[in-house]
Design an enzyme around this catalytic site. Sequence first.
Site, PDB file in Angstrom:
ATOM      1  N   CYS A  45       0.836  -1.215   0.000  1.00  0.00           N
ATOM      2  CA  CYS A  45       0.000   0.000   0.000  1.00  0.00           C
ATOM      3  C   CYS A  45       0.866   1.258   0.000  1.00  0.00           C
ATOM      4  CB  CYS A  45      -0.909   0.025   1.226  1.00  0.00           C
ATOM      5  SG  CYS A  45      -1.985  -1.402   1.344  1.00  0.00           S
TER       6      CYS A  45
HETATM    7  C1  BEZ Z   1       0.569  -4.653   1.883  1.00  0.00           C
HETATM    8  O1  BEZ Z   1       0.180  -3.542   1.557  1.00  0.00           O
HETATM    9  O2  BEZ Z   1       1.734  -4.982   1.781  1.00  0.00           O
HETATM   10  C2  BEZ Z   1      -0.395  -5.644   2.426  1.00  0.00           C
HETATM   11  C3  BEZ Z   1      -1.555  -5.225   3.066  1.00  0.00           C
HETATM   12  C4  BEZ Z   1      -2.424  -6.168   3.605  1.00  0.00           C
HETATM   13  C5  BEZ Z   1      -2.128  -7.516   3.479  1.00  0.00           C
HETATM   14  C6  BEZ Z   1      -0.983  -7.922   2.810  1.00  0.00           C
HETATM   15  C7  BEZ Z   1      -0.120  -6.986   2.271  1.00  0.00           C
END
Ligand code: BEZ
Length: 212
Positions: A45
Amino acid sequence: MSLRLGDVAPNFQAKTSNGDIDFYEYLGDGWGVLFSHPADYTPVCTTELGKTALLKHEFEKRNVKVLALSVDGLERHKGWISDINETQNTTVDFPIIADEDRTVANLYDMIHPNASETTTVRSLFIIGPDKKVKLFITYPASTGRNFNEVLRVIDSLQLTANYSVATPADWKEGEDVIVVLAVSTEAAIEKFPKGVKIVKPYLRYTPQPNLD
Ligand code: BEZ
């Protein structure tokens, strides 16, 4: 019920990192991208929001307002934005909705309980000036989206809206486009002075009409 292409994108009011907004007011009469991510302070994210911020001028050029969302609160958003700015060498200045009560997430069907009971998946909606849904994609939490592809789709949608052309597979800016079926070949020859290449009666190419 989930939204489908051509449906009116529902309006909402929300708290965001840039203050309270009314979605339709925020969009004005331009285009919009509304996208969710699973959670603040997560790695994929962080790169997605950083990339979106780095593409600010590309979205502006296309008259597109960007609006992100997660179910985290405003204080977390604010702290995380500093991290994004620091690590992705950018400045996030588009709003991020703090959808703690999941009002917007539910309205746009962004929670897929078999993926996660509590957080949003990576949903993205492109909304036209008529407030209708022009595209939606849904990615899993582990895969960051391609924001250059989002811009490419916007370019395609805007070409269709403005010039009655569609874009072929893997089309890139500057390449020939396709005359939509609703335009007869006779009308196409008149409408596209740069020329129409007729491969089949239903497959007609013309140079991208908005370029000199
Ligand atoms: C991420 O943004 O890396 C992420 C967010 C939630 C679950 C898995 C990865």
